[in-house]
Design an enzyme around this catalytic site. Structure first.
Site, PDB file in Angstrom:
ATOM      1  N   LYS A 237      -4.114 -41.681  13.131  1.00  0.00           N
ATOM      2  CA  LYS A 237      -5.250 -40.961  12.561  1.00  0.00           C
ATOM      3  C   LYS A 237      -5.489 -39.642  13.301  1.00  0.00           C
ATOM      4  CE  LYS A 237     -10.168 -40.745  12.373  1.00  0.00           C
ATOM      5  NZ  LYS A 237     -11.376 -41.148  13.068  1.00  0.00           N
TER       6      LYS A 237
ATOM      7  N   ASP B  89     -10.777 -42.466   8.016  1.00  0.00           N
ATOM      8  CA  ASP B  89     -11.769 -42.977   8.954  1.00  0.00           C
ATOM      9  C   ASP B  89     -12.585 -44.056   8.244  1.00  0.00           C
ATOM     10  OD1 ASP B  89     -13.508 -41.668   7.250  1.00  0.00           O
ATOM     11  OD2 ASP B  89     -14.639 -40.699   8.859  1.00  0.00           O
TER      12      ASP B  89
END
Length: 221
Positions: free
Chosen positions: A121, A139
């Site tokens: 990420k 997220d």
């Protein structure tokens, strides 16, 4: 409404709500963005934005960062949490950037993911926001909303990312992931959710999600 119609409605609504899209984490360049994103793990952007000026005042590049000890970095970043791991990661990746990349942050996902404390990420955020390379960082907001909208099964963020990339045009990925984050915070939060304000979920939302919402509301009355 077909899934294609739902995707088109979502894109149009997000573009109308967020024609200009602020980046949540304050930064000046790829390096400071990398550090800010690393610090944001299990913390809030607001908290990170309060701490990074203190850290970057001491060191806003890898050459100055390695002059600090891990303990000195840890003392500065303690308020964002996970400071033992994050301080070691910041010091370690700064050293590697100097030794392998002449102090520059690489643009390749696989090279970023090799750096200490940098996961998929974090690497995705850096390539998309610092270099403009299409990516779709997922997220908690994006994971939650793509499930609510019926675009992903919600089993894990890996699957959510695959589904997002399959559904949305690649040219829009970098904008969309930020637009969805802002939308999730403002209109479709995990707590204190008001469906009447959440126009996208109210219009295209997964039936089970909508049913559960209304059941909860009836129980609360």
């Amino acid at each position: 409404m077909t899934k294609q119609d739902k995707v088109a409605f979502t894109i149009q609504t997000l573009q109308e709500l967020y024609p200009t899209i602020p980046v949540p984490l304050d930064h000046q360049d790829p390096y400071t963005l990398l550090i800010a994103v690393l610090l944001s793990a299990q913390s809030t952007d607001v908290r990170v934005n309060k701490i990074t000026p203190l850290l970057f005042e001491r060191a806003d590049n890898p050459y100055d960062m390695v002059k600090l000890t891990v303990e000195e970095i840890r003392e500065i970043i303690k308020p964002v949490g996970l400071s033992p791991m994050k301080s070691k990661g910041i010091h370690g990746l700064s050293k590697i950037l100097i030794e392998k990349y002449n102090g520059a942050v690489p643009q390749e996902m696989e090279l970023l993911e090799e750096l200490p404390a940098v996961g998929h990420k974090t690497a995705s955020v850096v390539v998309s926001q610092a270099f403009g390379i299409p990516a779709f960082p997922v997220d908690t907001h994006i994971h939650r909303l793509l499930y609510r909208w019926g675009f992903s099964n919600g089993k894990n963020v890996v699957q959510t990312e695959k589904d997002a990339k399959r559904l949305f045009p690649k040219a829009l990925w970098n904008d969309l992931h930020l637009q969805i984050i802002w939308y999730g915070r403002e209109y479709s939060p995990a707590r204190g959710w008001n469906l009447e304000k959440d126009i996208i979920t109210k219009t295209i939302g997964r039936k089970s999600v909508l049913n559960d919402y209304y059941k909860t509301k009836k129980t609360a009355i």
